[in-house]
Design a protein around this motif. Structure first.
Motif, PDB file in Angstrom:
ATOM      1  N   MET A   1     134.955  58.233  91.152  1.00 35.69           N
ATOM      2  CA  MET A   1     135.830  58.685  89.963  1.00 35.69           C
ATOM      3  C   MET A   1     137.192  58.059  90.230  1.00 35.69           C
ATOM      4  SD  MET A   1     136.023  62.532  88.104  1.00 35.69           S
ATOM      5  CE  MET A   1     134.477  62.526  87.921  1.00 35.69           C
ATOM      6  N   THR A   2     137.660  57.690  89.119  1.00 36.45           N
ATOM      7  CA  THR A   2     139.115  57.026  89.152  1.00 36.45           C
ATOM      8  C   THR A   2     139.939  57.864  88.224  1.00 36.45           C
ATOM      9  OG1 THR A   2     138.755  55.147  87.944  1.00 36.45           O
ATOM     10  CG2 THR A   2     138.385  54.969  90.121  1.00 36.45           C
ATOM     11  N   THR A   3     141.307  57.750  88.318  1.00 33.62           N
ATOM     12  CA  THR A   3     142.211  58.245  87.596  1.00 33.62           C
ATOM     13  C   THR A   3     143.042  57.154  86.857  1.00 33.62           C
ATOM     14  OG1 THR A   3     143.828  58.828  89.112  1.00 33.62           O
ATOM     15  CG2 THR A   3     142.566  60.694  88.503  1.00 33.62           C
ATOM     16  N   HIS A   4     143.348  57.158  85.378  1.00 32.37           N
ATOM     17  CA  HIS A   4     144.154  56.007  84.971  1.00 32.37           C
ATOM     18  C   HIS A   4     145.263  56.760  84.158  1.00 32.37           C
ATOM     19  CE1 HIS A   4     141.128  53.065  85.967  1.00 32.37           C
ATOM     20  NE2 HIS A   4     140.456  54.153  85.743  1.00 32.37           N
ATOM     21  N   PHE A   5     146.539  55.920  84.195  1.00 30.08           N
ATOM     22  CA  PHE A   5     147.465  56.478  83.224  1.00 30.08           C
ATOM     23  C   PHE A   5     147.485  55.502  82.152  1.00 30.08           C
ATOM     24  CE2 PHE A   5     151.807  55.956  81.556  1.00 30.08           C
ATOM     25  CZ  PHE A   5     152.306  57.146  81.586  1.00 30.08           C
ATOM     26  N   ILE A   6     147.322  56.304  80.830  1.00 35.55           N
ATOM     27  CA  ILE A   6     147.322  55.262  79.481  1.00 35.55           C
ATOM     28  C   ILE A   6     148.421  55.739  78.577  1.00 35.55           C
ATOM     29  CG2 ILE A   6     144.756  55.068  79.725  1.00 35.55           C
ATOM     30  CD1 ILE A   6     144.435  57.290  77.677  1.00 35.55           C
ATOM     31  N   THR A   7     148.562  54.786  77.642  1.00 33.86           N
ATOM     32  CA  THR A   7     149.623  55.211  76.490  1.00 33.86           C
ATOM     33  C   THR A   7     148.743  54.938  75.306  1.00 33.86           C
ATOM     34  OG1 THR A   7     151.463  54.745  78.124  1.00 33.86           O
ATOM     35  CG2 THR A   7     151.669  54.497  75.542  1.00 33.86           C
ATOM     36  N   ALA A   8     148.786  55.699  74.365  1.00 34.27           N
ATOM     37  CA  ALA A   8     148.156  55.493  73.072  1.00 34.27           C
ATOM     38  C   ALA A   8     149.382  56.016  71.841  1.00 34.27           C
ATOM     39  CB  ALA A   8     147.037  56.402  72.984  1.00 34.27           C
ATOM     40  N   ASN A  28     139.455  60.688  74.607  1.00 36.77           N
ATOM     41  CA  ASN A  28     138.256  60.654  74.980  1.00 36.77           C
ATOM     42  C   ASN A  28     137.327  59.389  75.008  1.00 36.77           C
ATOM     43  OD1 ASN A  28     138.090  63.486  75.796  1.00 36.77           O
ATOM     44  ND2 ASN A  28     137.753  64.046  73.665  1.00 36.77           N
ATOM     45  N   LYS A  29     138.126  58.374  74.258  1.00 33.98           N
ATOM     46  CA  LYS A  29     137.594  57.088  74.274  1.00 33.98           C
ATOM     47  C   LYS A  29     137.774  56.604  75.627  1.00 33.98           C
ATOM     48  CE  LYS A  29     138.161  56.470  69.233  1.00 33.98           C
ATOM     49  NZ  LYS A  29     139.006  55.633  68.222  1.00 33.98           N
ATOM     50  N   GLN A  30     139.066  57.012  76.099  1.00 33.79           N
ATOM     51  CA  GLN A  30     139.459  56.237  77.491  1.00 33.79           C
ATOM     52  C   GLN A  30     138.936  57.002  78.555  1.00 33.79           C
ATOM     53  OE1 GLN A  30     141.290  53.662  77.248  1.00 33.79           O
ATOM     54  NE2 GLN A  30     141.115  53.700  75.076  1.00 33.79           N
ATOM     55  N   GLY A  31     138.464  58.317  78.561  1.00 33.00           N
ATOM     56  CA  GLY A  31     137.767  58.730  79.618  1.00 33.00           C
ATOM     57  C   GLY A  31     137.981  60.405  79.555  1.00 33.00           C
ATOM     58  N   GLU A  32     137.987  61.378  80.518  1.00 32.12           N
ATOM     59  CA  GLU A  32     138.276  62.659  80.605  1.00 32.12           C
ATOM     60  C   GLU A  32     139.651  62.933  80.654  1.00 32.12           C
ATOM     61  OE1 GLU A  32     137.050  66.723  82.437  1.00 32.12           O
ATOM     62  OE2 GLU A  32     135.561  65.098  82.775  1.00 32.12           O
ATOM     63  N   PRO A  33     140.447  63.478  79.605  1.00 35.06           N
ATOM     64  CA  PRO A  33     141.814  63.778  79.899  1.00 35.06           C
ATOM     65  C   PRO A  33     141.913  64.777  80.912  1.00 35.06           C
ATOM     66  CG  PRO A  33     141.022  63.755  77.602  1.00 35.06           C
ATOM     67  CD  PRO A  33     139.912  63.799  78.492  1.00 35.06           C
ATOM     68  N   LEU A  34     142.977  64.593  81.892  1.00 32.64           N
ATOM     69  CA  LEU A  34     143.281  65.557  82.569  1.00 32.64           C
ATOM     70  C   LEU A  34     144.697  66.438  82.064  1.00 32.64           C
ATOM     71  CD1 LEU A  34     143.128  63.802  86.115  1.00 32.64           C
ATOM     72  CD2 LEU A  34     141.518  65.563  85.014  1.00 32.64           C
ATOM     73  N   ARG A  35     145.659  65.306  81.557  1.00 37.88           N
ATOM     74  CA  ARG A  35     146.793  65.896  81.155  1.00 37.88           C
ATOM     75  C   ARG A  35     147.337  64.958  80.137  1.00 37.88           C
ATOM     76  NH1 ARG A  35     151.468  63.971  83.221  1.00 37.88           N
ATOM     77  NH2 ARG A  35     151.302  62.765  85.058  1.00 37.88           N
ATOM     78  N   VAL A  53     146.934  60.922  81.428  1.00 41.18           N
ATOM     79  CA  VAL A  53     145.951  60.917  82.815  1.00 41.18           C
ATOM     80  C   VAL A  53     144.790  61.144  82.500  1.00 41.18           C
ATOM     81  CG1 VAL A  53     145.748  61.359  85.164  1.00 41.18           C
ATOM     82  CG2 VAL A  53     148.314  61.120  84.190  1.00 41.18           C
ATOM     83  N   VAL A  54     143.641  60.030  82.705  1.00 40.74           N
ATOM     84  CA  VAL A  54     142.473  60.297  82.380  1.00 40.74           C
ATOM     85  C   VAL A  54     141.656  60.101  83.552  1.00 40.74           C
ATOM     86  CG1 VAL A  54     142.649  60.303  79.793  1.00 40.74           C
ATOM     87  CG2 VAL A  54     142.082  58.171  81.372  1.00 40.74           C
TER      88      VAL A  54
END
Length: 60
Positions: A1-8, A28-35, A53-54
């Motif tokens: 499992m990896t974490t990613h920072f995204i902007t939408a 949810n399209k990008q992964g499971e949101p953590l915050r 962060v997902v």
């Protein structure tokens, strides 16, 4: 499992409940949101910028 920072960019909605649903759907399209947080709002363009962060499974 990896974490990613995204902007939408999310279109502003009529009600806070609709905006929340739009944000959750996009994240949810990008992964499971953590915050996540709305970091800016462009009133002229009717867009909100969301930073999140997902987590994604290794298979993705």
């Amino acid at each position: 499992m990896t974490t990613h920072f995204i902007t939408a960019e999310i279109d502003l909605e009529e009600t806070p409940a609709e905006l929340l649903k739009a944000i959750e759907t996009e994240l949810n399209k990008q992964g499971e949101p953590l915050r996540w947080a709305i970091t800016s709002v462009d009133v002229d363009e009717q867009k909100a910028t969301v930073e999140a962060v997902v987590t994604k499974s290794a298979e993705c």
